[in-house]
Motif scaffolding. Structure first.
Motif, PDB file in Angstrom:
ATOM      1  N   GLU A  33      66.690  20.129  37.735  1.00 40.23           N
ATOM      2  CA  GLU A  33      66.774  19.169  39.037  1.00 40.23           C
ATOM      3  C   GLU A  33      67.731  19.479  39.882  1.00 40.23           C
ATOM      4  O   GLU A  33      67.781  19.766  40.962  1.00 40.23           O
ATOM      5  N   ALA A  34      69.202  19.566  39.151  1.00 41.00           N
ATOM      6  CA  ALA A  34      70.442  19.836  39.764  1.00 41.00           C
ATOM      7  C   ALA A  34      70.242  21.337  40.633  1.00 41.00           C
ATOM      8  O   ALA A  34      70.817  21.248  41.656  1.00 41.00           O
ATOM      9  N   VAL A  35      69.943  22.051  39.849  1.00 42.38           N
ATOM     10  CA  VAL A  35      69.892  23.630  40.590  1.00 42.38           C
ATOM     11  C   VAL A  35      68.846  23.611  41.730  1.00 42.38           C
ATOM     12  O   VAL A  35      69.578  24.439  42.634  1.00 42.38           O
ATOM     13  N   GLY A  36      67.707  22.926  41.712  1.00 39.26           N
ATOM     14  CA  GLY A  36      66.959  23.043  42.827  1.00 39.26           C
ATOM     15  C   GLY A  36      67.832  22.605  44.081  1.00 39.26           C
ATOM     16  O   GLY A  36      67.632  23.188  45.378  1.00 39.26           O
ATOM     17  N   ILE A  37      68.444  21.422  43.911  1.00 45.77           N
ATOM     18  CA  ILE A  37      68.926  20.849  45.033  1.00 45.77           C
ATOM     19  C   ILE A  37      70.217  21.700  45.419  1.00 45.77           C
ATOM     20  O   ILE A  37      70.419  21.582  46.760  1.00 45.77           O
ATOM     21  N   VAL A  38      71.034  22.129  44.500  1.00 44.43           N
ATOM     22  CA  VAL A  38      72.205  22.854  44.850  1.00 44.43           C
ATOM     23  C   VAL A  38      71.854  23.964  45.685  1.00 44.43           C
ATOM     24  O   VAL A  38      72.392  24.517  46.717  1.00 44.43           O
ATOM     25  N   GLU A  39      70.715  24.719  45.093  1.00 43.95           N
ATOM     26  CA  GLU A  39      70.438  25.950  45.822  1.00 43.95           C
ATOM     27  C   GLU A  39      69.957  25.881  47.277  1.00 43.95           C
ATOM     28  O   GLU A  39      70.147  26.637  48.247  1.00 43.95           O
ATOM     29  N   ARG A  40      69.367  24.621  47.555  1.00 47.51           N
ATOM     30  CA  ARG A  40      68.982  24.140  49.072  1.00 47.51           C
ATOM     31  C   ARG A  40      70.050  23.713  49.913  1.00 47.51           C
ATOM     32  O   ARG A  40      70.180  24.013  51.025  1.00 47.51           O
ATOM     33  N   CYS A  41      71.035  22.958  49.125  1.00 45.14           N
ATOM     34  CA  CYS A  41      72.047  22.271  49.859  1.00 45.14           C
ATOM     35  C   CYS A  41      73.328  22.979  50.231  1.00 45.14           C
ATOM     36  O   CYS A  41      73.941  22.847  51.236  1.00 45.14           O
ATOM     37  N   PHE A  42      73.853  23.672  49.163  1.00 41.43           N
ATOM     38  CA  PHE A  42      75.039  24.308  49.194  1.00 41.43           C
ATOM     39  C   PHE A  42      75.262  25.293  50.467  1.00 41.43           C
ATOM     40  O   PHE A  42      76.217  25.397  50.954  1.00 41.43           O
ATOM     41  N   PRO A  43      74.122  26.071  50.515  1.00 36.89           N
ATOM     42  CA  PRO A  43      74.329  27.049  51.779  1.00 36.89           C
ATOM     43  C   PRO A  43      74.410  26.237  53.160  1.00 36.89           C
ATOM     44  O   PRO A  43      75.233  26.947  53.766  1.00 36.89           O
ATOM     45  N   SER A  75      82.438  36.434  55.278  1.00 35.94           N
ATOM     46  CA  SER A  75      83.210  35.546  54.837  1.00 35.94           C
ATOM     47  C   SER A  75      83.112  34.021  55.251  1.00 35.94           C
ATOM     48  O   SER A  75      82.888  33.913  56.513  1.00 35.94           O
ATOM     49  N   ALA A  76      82.640  33.242  54.399  1.00 37.79           N
ATOM     50  CA  ALA A  76      82.443  31.796  54.623  1.00 37.79           C
ATOM     51  C   ALA A  76      83.468  31.011  53.710  1.00 37.79           C
ATOM     52  O   ALA A  76      84.721  31.260  53.925  1.00 37.79           O
ATOM     53  N   ILE A  77      83.111  30.175  52.845  1.00 39.41           N
ATOM     54  CA  ILE A  77      84.030  29.587  51.930  1.00 39.41           C
ATOM     55  C   ILE A  77      84.576  30.712  50.774  1.00 39.41           C
ATOM     56  O   ILE A  77      85.473  30.662  50.489  1.00 39.41           O
ATOM     57  N   ASN A 106      74.661  18.616  62.684  1.00 41.01           N
ATOM     58  CA  ASN A 106      75.270  17.651  62.278  1.00 41.01           C
ATOM     59  C   ASN A 106      74.109  17.046  61.272  1.00 41.01           C
ATOM     60  O   ASN A 106      74.458  16.469  59.866  1.00 41.01           O
ATOM     61  N   ARG A 107      72.952  16.922  61.696  1.00 35.87           N
ATOM     62  CA  ARG A 107      71.933  15.933  60.721  1.00 35.87           C
ATOM     63  C   ARG A 107      71.381  16.909  59.556  1.00 35.87           C
ATOM     64  O   ARG A 107      71.400  16.441  58.510  1.00 35.87           O
ATOM     65  N   ARG A 108      71.498  18.204  59.530  1.00 38.61           N
ATOM     66  CA  ARG A 108      71.071  19.051  58.696  1.00 38.61           C
ATOM     67  C   ARG A 108      72.188  18.719  57.666  1.00 38.61           C
ATOM     68  O   ARG A 108      71.962  18.787  56.286  1.00 38.61           O
ATOM     69  N   ALA A 109      73.457  18.897  57.921  1.00 39.30           N
ATOM     70  CA  ALA A 109      74.451  18.966  56.996  1.00 39.30           C
ATOM     71  C   ALA A 109      74.602  17.513  56.351  1.00 39.30           C
ATOM     72  O   ALA A 109      74.847  17.472  55.187  1.00 39.30           O
ATOM     73  N   ALA A 110      74.320  16.518  57.097  1.00 40.43           N
ATOM     74  CA  ALA A 110      74.369  14.924  56.625  1.00 40.43           C
ATOM     75  C   ALA A 110      73.191  14.787  55.620  1.00 40.43           C
ATOM     76  O   ALA A 110      73.573  14.309  54.472  1.00 40.43           O
ATOM     77  N   LEU A 162      75.732  23.468  53.716  1.00 42.03           N
ATOM     78  CA  LEU A 162      77.054  22.960  53.520  1.00 42.03           C
ATOM     79  C   LEU A 162      78.284  24.030  53.884  1.00 42.03           C
ATOM     80  O   LEU A 162      79.070  23.649  54.520  1.00 42.03           O
ATOM     81  N   GLY A 163      77.871  24.908  53.070  1.00 46.71           N
ATOM     82  CA  GLY A 163      79.109  26.034  53.113  1.00 46.71           C
ATOM     83  C   GLY A 163      79.006  26.643  54.649  1.00 46.71           C
ATOM     84  O   GLY A 163      80.059  26.912  55.114  1.00 46.71           O
ATOM     85  N   ASP A 164      77.959  26.865  55.149  1.00 42.64           N
ATOM     86  CA  ASP A 164      78.028  27.513  56.587  1.00 42.64           C
ATOM     87  C   ASP A 164      78.698  26.441  57.504  1.00 42.64           C
ATOM     88  O   ASP A 164      79.374  26.694  58.551  1.00 42.64           O
ATOM     89  N   TYR A 165      78.141  25.261  57.312  1.00 42.13           N
ATOM     90  CA  TYR A 165      78.850  24.076  58.195  1.00 42.13           C
ATOM     91  C   TYR A 165      80.352  23.986  58.102  1.00 42.13           C
ATOM     92  O   TYR A 165      81.092  23.847  59.059  1.00 42.13           O
ATOM     93  N   VAL A 166      80.843  24.088  57.008  1.00 46.25           N
ATOM     94  CA  VAL A 166      82.144  23.924  56.723  1.00 46.25           C
ATOM     95  C   VAL A 166      82.902  25.013  57.234  1.00 46.25           C
ATOM     96  O   VAL A 166      83.998  25.155  57.721  1.00 46.25           O
ATOM     97  N   SER A 167      82.363  26.378  57.167  1.00 50.55           N
ATOM     98  CA  SER A 167      82.959  27.509  57.504  1.00 50.55           C
ATOM     99  C   SER A 167      83.038  27.301  59.118  1.00 50.55           C
ATOM    100  O   SER A 167      84.264  27.948  59.661  1.00 50.55           O
TER     101      SER A 167
END
Length: 466
Positions: free
Chosen positions: A172-182, A444-446, A207-211, A184-189
């Protein structure tokens, strides 16, 4: 701490950009190439400005090994994680060990350090081997003739660190991380490098996608942490001594000075972020380099056959695989997962005879220092022999620093090396690789990003007995 400038300190040379935007477009289109050009044209300390007047950002780039050591180690107290980039990471992933400072950092490090001793980390080897076996069995079952090794190693590293953190809750954790980390990573960068940015609270689509991604990540971590606390810390299948890392974090939080639920979540998210993207980069590019250099791959196969004779490697085998370790280190030189590391100067100081003002944003760049001709002959050439003990001893300490350095050096560097060597060993035991894509575009992002495929043909192999 050297925090004064002498009368002879020179003004930092500036990379020439265009009149209104400075080097903004160059950094946006090719930040790695821009840093290399800055060193080549202007030397080891270079000022880069980006953005229009009134919204212009300036960074002071430090490219020498000696300068990197000063920023990260010798004068580390004067160079803090106070810049905009780290603030964006804090707001997206929490104030965990990667971003915290001062008393918060010292307390977190004290609580977490026992989980990253060599003995503890060595206990995670079985979890890594489980995930590598799962991956390579899947390749064979699916009849894969080729794979994108950078993409595949991203999935492997994520599953491995999630198994070590969460044990049986890995899927379960992997599925959510695979979907959400990219997301947030792009958003942070984007926000970290933007001279001006809209408030996060404004309901723009970005902003809404990142939230949404932020809320999903927090929710799954909070749920798993709450369930683990309610159930007690009975062992799972991920970590050393029969427990996953989260169980051990929960146990470490039982005292009066332990982590509360929110702090636990922040540590978990930082471990997921720092523990999979960086190691995935190292493993993926190591495999791609081996696929492009068959003579190096043959020597690695020979070492594996002689040392392991077909058995699954464990933590005790790392010291017996020096050539494979050199391959990995050379891959980390050419493709450092963190190609640039930012800090902010508290007080005015000098680096390499150049004046650095108080409040200046400072970048040290493994991407450039790892290619500096002062420390590396023919720096673009792949040559694992650079990392024999004798040749390592000849170089300055910070000519190679993929894990950062000083008091903020990566706490997980032994785990990263353990996971990478075990994974590379097991994959090479079962496969020969041949590169299909000989060039992989980068960004290069994060962390360092492959912008195109790194496909390799797979040929089944049976390891010979040593």
């Amino acid at each position: 701490m050297t925090t004064t400038t002498s009368a002879t300190a020179r003004q930092v040379p500036e990379l020439t950009g265009v009149p209104l935007l400075g080097s903004l477009l160059d950094l946006k289109n090719d930040s790695l190439g821009t840093f290399l050009k800055a060193r080549r044209d202007h030397g080891d300390v270079v000022r880069i400005t980006a953005g229009p007047p009134g919204a212009r950002a300036t960074v002071h780039c430090v490219f020498s090994a000696e300068g990197a050591q000063q920023v990260l180690a010798t004068d580390a107290a004067n160079f803090r994680k106070d810049n905009a980039f780290y603030q964006e990471i804090r707001e997206s992933f929490g104030n965990g060990l990667l971003t915290s400072q001062d008393g918060d950092y010292l307390r977190q490090r004290r609580l977490v350090q026992p989980l990253f001793t060599r003995r503890s980390v060595d206990g995670y080897a079985a979890a890594v081997a489980t995930e590598v076996t799962r991956l390579t069995d899947g390749w064979r079952t699916a009849g894969h003739g080729s794979v994108d090794v950078v993409h595949e190693m991203a999935g492997l590293a994520l599953r491995a660190v999630a198994r070590i953190l969460f044990g049986t809750d890995v899927d379960e954790a992997v599925g959510i991380v695979e979907r959400c980390f990219p997301v947030l990573g792009d958003y942070v960068s984007r926000r970290g490098y933007a001279p001006r940015k809209l408030p996060r609270s404004w309901p723009t689509p970005v902003n809404r996608r990142a939230a949404t991604a932020h809320e999903e990540l927090y929710a799954v971590c909070d749920r798993i942490i709450a369930e683990r606390r309610a159930a007690g810390t009975d062992g799972a299948d991920g970590g050393g001594d029969g427990e996953d890392l989260l169980s051990r974090l929960v146990a470490a939080s039982d005292g009066a000075d332990g982590f509360d639920a929110g702090e636990l979540r922040e540590q978990v998210l930082v471990f997921l972020l720092a523990g999979h993207e960086t190691t995935a980069t190292s493993m993926g590019f190591a495999l791609h380099l081996l696929a492009r250099h068959p003579e190096v791959q043959r020597r690695a196969h020979q070492e594996l056959d002689e040392v392991l004779g077909g058995r699954t490697p464990g933590a005790a085998d790392l010291d017996a695989l020096p050539y494979l370790t050199r391959v990995l280190k050379e891959a980390m030189r050419l493709f450092p997962a963190a190609p640039a590391i930012g800090r902010r100067a508290v007080e005015a100081t000098e680096i390499g005879g150049y004046a650095i003002p108080a409040g200046a944003d400072v970048i040290v760049a493994p991407w450039v220092t790892h290619r500096h001709p002062r420390y590396w002959d023919d720096p673009e050439r792949f040559d694992p022999e650079r990392f024999t003990p004798e040749r390592e001893a000849e170089r300055p300490r910070y000519a190679w620093f993929p894990f950062g350095g000083g008091p903020r050096a990566c706490i997980g560097q032994h785990f990263s090396m353990l996971e990478s060597v075990i994974a590379l060993a097991m994959i090479l035991q079962r496969h020969e690789l041949e590169a299909i894509d000989t060039h992989v575009p980068l960004g290069s992002a994060i962390t360092l990003q492959a912008l195109g495929p790194a496909r390799c043909r797979l040929r089944p192999r049976t390891a010979r007995e040593g």
